[in-house]
Design a protein around this motif. Structure first.
Motif, mmCIF file in Angstrom:
data_model
loop_
_atom_site.group_PDB
_atom_site.id
_atom_site.type_symbol
_atom_site.label_atom_id
_atom_site.label_comp_id
_atom_site.label_asym_id
_atom_site.label_seq_id
_atom_site.Cartn_x
_atom_site.Cartn_y
_atom_site.Cartn_z
ATOM 1 N N ALA A 47 -9.787 5.937 5.666
ATOM 2 C CA ALA A 47 -8.730 5.621 4.698
ATOM 3 C C ALA A 47 -7.729 4.629 5.281
ATOM 4 C CB ALA A 47 -8.025 6.892 4.255
ATOM 5 N N LEU A 48 -7.263 4.878 6.486
ATOM 6 C CA LEU A 48 -6.244 4.009 7.078
ATOM 7 C C LEU A 48 -6.786 2.619 7.383
ATOM 8 C CD1 LEU A 48 -4.633 6.654 9.449
ATOM 9 C CD2 LEU A 48 -3.483 5.516 7.531
ATOM 10 N N SER A 49 -8.034 2.518 7.828
ATOM 11 C CA SER A 49 -8.593 1.194 8.100
ATOM 12 C C SER A 49 -8.765 0.404 6.805
ATOM 13 C CB SER A 49 -9.935 1.316 8.840
ATOM 14 O OG SER A 49 -10.898 1.993 8.054
ATOM 15 N N GLU A 50 -9.168 1.091 5.721
ATOM 16 C CA GLU A 50 -9.304 0.413 4.428
ATOM 17 C C GLU A 50 -7.958 -0.050 3.900
ATOM 18 O OE1 GLU A 50 -11.384 2.824 1.639
ATOM 19 O OE2 GLU A 50 -13.341 2.489 2.554
ATOM 20 N N LEU A 66 2.370 14.412 11.518
ATOM 21 C CA LEU A 66 2.838 13.220 12.221
ATOM 22 C C LEU A 66 2.572 11.959 11.417
ATOM 23 C CD1 LEU A 66 4.127 12.227 14.868
ATOM 24 C CD2 LEU A 66 1.823 12.041 15.825
ATOM 25 N N LEU A 67 1.397 11.868 10.799
ATOM 26 C CA LEU A 67 1.071 10.707 9.964
ATOM 27 C C LEU A 67 2.014 10.610 8.764
ATOM 28 C CD1 LEU A 67 -2.844 10.792 9.885
ATOM 29 C CD2 LEU A 67 -1.409 9.002 10.885
ATOM 30 N N PHE A 68 2.286 11.745 8.138
ATOM 31 C CA PHE A 68 3.192 11.744 6.987
ATOM 32 C C PHE A 68 4.575 11.246 7.403
ATOM 33 C CE2 PHE A 68 5.941 13.415 3.684
ATOM 34 C CZ PHE A 68 5.181 13.261 2.531
ATOM 35 N N MET A 69 5.053 11.723 8.538
ATOM 36 C CA MET A 69 6.372 11.308 9.005
ATOM 37 C C MET A 69 6.386 9.829 9.380
ATOM 38 S SD MET A 69 7.677 14.647 11.154
ATOM 39 C CE MET A 69 9.348 14.005 11.312
ATOM 40 N N LEU A 70 5.309 9.351 9.971
ATOM 41 C CA LEU A 70 5.223 7.940 10.338
ATOM 42 C C LEU A 70 5.258 7.040 9.105
ATOM 43 C CD1 LEU A 70 4.528 5.788 12.663
ATOM 44 C CD2 LEU A 70 2.172 6.049 11.860
ATOM 45 N N LEU A 71 4.478 7.383 8.085
ATOM 46 C CA LEU A 71 4.333 6.524 6.912
ATOM 47 C C LEU A 71 5.363 6.791 5.823
ATOM 48 C CD1 LEU A 71 0.431 6.583 6.584
ATOM 49 C CD2 LEU A 71 1.852 4.832 7.665
ATOM 50 N N MET A 72 5.873 8.012 5.750
ATOM 51 C CA MET A 72 6.807 8.385 4.685
ATOM 52 C C MET A 72 8.240 8.592 5.175
ATOM 53 S SD MET A 72 4.692 8.324 2.208
ATOM 54 C CE MET A 72 2.926 8.083 2.316
ATOM 55 N N THR A 102 8.929 5.971 -0.494
ATOM 56 C CA THR A 102 7.752 5.700 0.337
ATOM 57 C C THR A 102 6.491 6.318 -0.253
ATOM 58 O OG1 THR A 102 8.359 7.602 1.730
ATOM 59 C CG2 THR A 102 9.026 5.414 2.496
ATOM 60 N N TRP A 103 6.628 7.491 -0.871
ATOM 61 C CA TRP A 103 5.473 8.114 -1.515
ATOM 62 C C TRP A 103 4.996 7.273 -2.696
ATOM 63 C CZ3 TRP A 103 2.000 11.734 -0.411
ATOM 64 C CH2 TRP A 103 1.244 12.288 -1.436
ATOM 65 N N ALA A 104 5.935 6.754 -3.467
ATOM 66 C CA ALA A 104 5.565 5.913 -4.615
ATOM 67 C C ALA A 104 4.866 4.638 -4.167
ATOM 68 C CB ALA A 104 6.810 5.566 -5.423
ATOM 69 N N ALA A 105 5.180 4.161 -2.962
ATOM 70 C CA ALA A 105 4.569 2.926 -2.450
ATOM 71 C C ALA A 105 3.231 3.165 -1.780
ATOM 72 C CB ALA A 105 5.521 2.259 -1.452
ATOM 73 N N ALA A 106 2.873 4.426 -1.540
ATOM 74 C CA ALA A 106 1.612 4.737 -0.860
ATOM 75 C C ALA A 106 0.449 4.670 -1.850
ATOM 76 C CB ALA A 106 1.681 6.120 -0.234
ATOM 77 N N PRO A 107 -0.689 4.132 -1.449
ATOM 78 C CA PRO A 107 -1.842 4.059 -2.355
ATOM 79 C C PRO A 107 -2.455 5.437 -2.575
ATOM 80 C CG PRO A 107 -2.450 3.247 -0.182
ATOM 81 C CD PRO A 107 -0.966 3.475 -0.162
ATOM 82 N N PRO A 108 -3.124 5.652 -3.704
ATOM 83 C CA PRO A 108 -3.717 6.959 -4.013
ATOM 84 C C PRO A 108 -4.659 7.485 -2.941
ATOM 85 C CG PRO A 108 -3.693 5.598 -5.984
ATOM 86 C CD PRO A 108 -3.241 4.711 -4.850
ATOM 87 N N ILE A 109 -5.365 6.602 -2.233
ATOM 88 C CA ILE A 109 -6.308 7.059 -1.212
ATOM 89 C C ILE A 109 -5.609 7.863 -0.127
ATOM 90 C CG2 ILE A 109 -6.142 4.920 0.154
ATOM 91 C CD1 ILE A 109 -9.097 5.222 0.817
ATOM 92 N N LEU A 110 -4.356 7.503 0.209
ATOM 93 C CA LEU A 110 -3.582 8.259 1.191
ATOM 94 C C LEU A 110 -2.918 9.474 0.547
ATOM 95 C CD1 LEU A 110 -1.881 5.450 3.326
ATOM 96 C CD2 LEU A 110 -3.993 6.702 3.792
ATOM 97 N N GLN A 111 -2.399 9.303 -0.657
ATOM 98 C CA GLN A 111 -1.759 10.429 -1.347
ATOM 99 C C GLN A 111 -2.722 11.603 -1.506
ATOM 100 O OE1 GLN A 111 -0.328 8.823 -5.051
ATOM 101 N NE2 GLN A 111 1.584 8.080 -4.169
ATOM 102 N N LYS A 112 -3.982 11.319 -1.837
ATOM 103 C CA LYS A 112 -4.962 12.382 -2.050
ATOM 104 C C LYS A 112 -5.248 13.149 -0.760
ATOM 105 C CE LYS A 112 -7.221 10.098 -5.966
ATOM 106 N NZ LYS A 112 -8.443 9.371 -6.438
ATOM 107 N N LEU A 113 -5.340 12.429 0.355
ATOM 108 C CA LEU A 113 -5.604 13.104 1.628
ATOM 109 C C LEU A 113 -4.420 13.961 2.052
ATOM 110 C CD1 LEU A 113 -7.493 10.400 3.738
ATOM 111 C CD2 LEU A 113 -8.436 12.394 2.568
#
Length: 445
Positions: free
Chosen positions: A299-302, A205-211, A264-275
């Motif tokens: 991660a999301l709060s940061e 669900l998070l992936f779909m929301l953000l990506m 959207t993946w390219a715009a995501a920071p590494p902290i989210l990509q790693k999780l």
């Protein structure tokens, strides 16, 4: 639009109160939802289709009503209702406010929102389900159809809570195929819906929301001629491959058909990509390696605290929280300029947080806590905010919005008391106490 219940029909709640049907609001897979009049005003009534009105479902709903779960992020079943034709039943809940929109509208690009609102919604979703899990309740049907959010500020509302059960209970549904953990899709021996499988569904669900894309739908889906149940089981259970698996590229996004998720993946920071990579590689095969709610929360709060605005086009950009370089804007491609950081350190225990002092940046009560129960971004939780000098454009300061005075120390060693309502000029090296719980310092990268 007609339904199972007639307008004006009178039913009885388990409290003994009579409720009157006003009209049909909508319908779903298990039943219909009506607006009804009660002694406390209009509420929503979910009424089950005869095929779904089983003794098992009745026991689940009555158990949920009996829990008396109070949480403003859930449209929780309030009262059990019976009556109507053929001995049907349903339950009362609050009516969903109009400001909350469904994720399908987001996926169809029918909503105006922002990265800040989306990250906030993701954080609130994680905390909502964590609250449920902490009470020993597994949701079991986390999906895009059961979550609504406010596209302006990221507030969330979890609906259709009538499939949640106590952890370990095997009754009821297993979930929606696209969101189900692989072991449930395959039907592995001993695999049952629970908080561990909820973690997989939550990450989807998070992936779909953000990506704006499903994490397992890449080239492999495009090669399927008929997406029937057997094909879905291969895609989500028997041979699932993450679209950005760092080792296996068999299911990469197609450069023509999947341009959105590539961007959207390219715009995501590494902290989210790693999780995401951990959850959809190791976590696909080993449930104990799935990302926990606490990891997503941190991660999301940061990421939310370090979103910056492009000086060229004005678009919001997620940045890597601990990095001193921001890269280029996802929209216009220009280099981003990082504003100063406000480093907030809680005193006991010691936890450090970084907030980028973008225009109108705010510090909230949860920033002063080492492990807050919940992140709140409302006026009542406001501690400080960045404000522009009314007569000197381009000059900023931190306004004290708390009820406590601060003791601010400038880089030259001089000390200033900042009472509630006062503002201290923003300068690199400025140090001050945020009440008795935390200290802060302004850093220029």
């Amino acid at each position: 639009m007609s339904g199972m219940l007639d307008s004006g029909a009178r039913l009885t709640a388990d409290t003994g109160e009579e409720v009157k049907v006003s009209g049909l609001l909508g319908a779903g897979g298990q039943g219909e939802v009506y607006r009804v009049k009660t002694s406390i005003g209009d509420q929503a009534l979910k009424w089950y289709y005869p095929a779904c009105a089983t003794a098992e479902q009745r026991n689940i709903v009555e158990s949920l009503v009996g829990r008396d779960f109070e949480d403003d992020r859930f449209l929780w079943p309030r009262s059990f209702v019976t009556g109507g034709r053929a001995g049907g039943f349903g339950y009362l809940m609050d009516i969903r406010p109009d400001r909350f929109k469904g994720l399908p509208a987001l996926f169809r690009r029918q909503l105006r929102t922002s990265p800040l609102a989306l990250v906030t919604a993701g954080l609130h979703m994680v905390e909502a389900y964590q609250s449920l899990h902490s009470r020993g309740i597994a949701y079991r049907d986390i999906s895009w159809g059961n979550i609504f959010f406010d596209p302006d500020n990221g507030d969330v509302l979890v609906c259709d809570n009538d499939n949640a059960v106590s952890e370990g209970d095997s009754t009821g549904i297993s979930g929606t195929m696209e969101f189900m953990a692989p072991e449930l899709v395959r039907g592995d021996a001993g695999a049952v819906p629970g908080t561990q499988t909820d973690l997989h569904s939550l990450s989807v669900l998070l992936f779909m929301l953000l990506m704006n894309h499903h994490p397992l739908k890449g080239r492999a889906e495009l090669e399927i001629r008929c997406l029937d149940e057997a094909a879905e089981k291969r895609l989500y259970g028997k041979r699932p491959v993450f679209v950005f698996d760092p080792v296996d590229d068999a299911n990469r996004p197609d450069p023509v058909e999947h341009t959105t998720v590539l961007a959207t993946w390219a715009a995501a920071p590494p902290i989210l990509q790693k999780l995401f990579a951990q959850n959809f590689t190791e976590g696909l095969h080993d449930p104990t390696r799935r990302v926990r709610e606490t990891q997503w929360r941190h991660a999301l709060s940061e990421v939310r605290d370090t979103i910056v605005v492009c000086a060229e086009c004005g678009r919001q950009n997620m940045t890597e929280p601990q990095s001193a370089t921001a890269g280029a804007c996802w929209s216009c491609g220009r280099g981003l300029i990082l504003p100063p950081r406000l480093v907030v350190t809680t005193l006991s225990p010691k936890v450090e947080r970084n907030l980028r002092l973008r225009r109108a940046a705010r510090v909230y009560a949860h920033h002063l806590l080492a492990e807050p129960d919940r992140h709140r971004y409302d006026e009542a939780s406001l501690v400080a905010e960045l404000v522009e000098h009314p007569r000197k454009p381009g000059k900023y300061g931190l306004a004290n919005r708390s009820a406590e005075s601060w003791s601010a120390r400038r880089s030259d060693g001089t000390v200033q008391q900042v009472t509630p309502g006062q503002t201290v000029p923003l300068r690199a090296g400025l140090e001050f106490g945020l009440g008795s719980a935390a200290r802060a310092v302004v850093r220029a990268d």
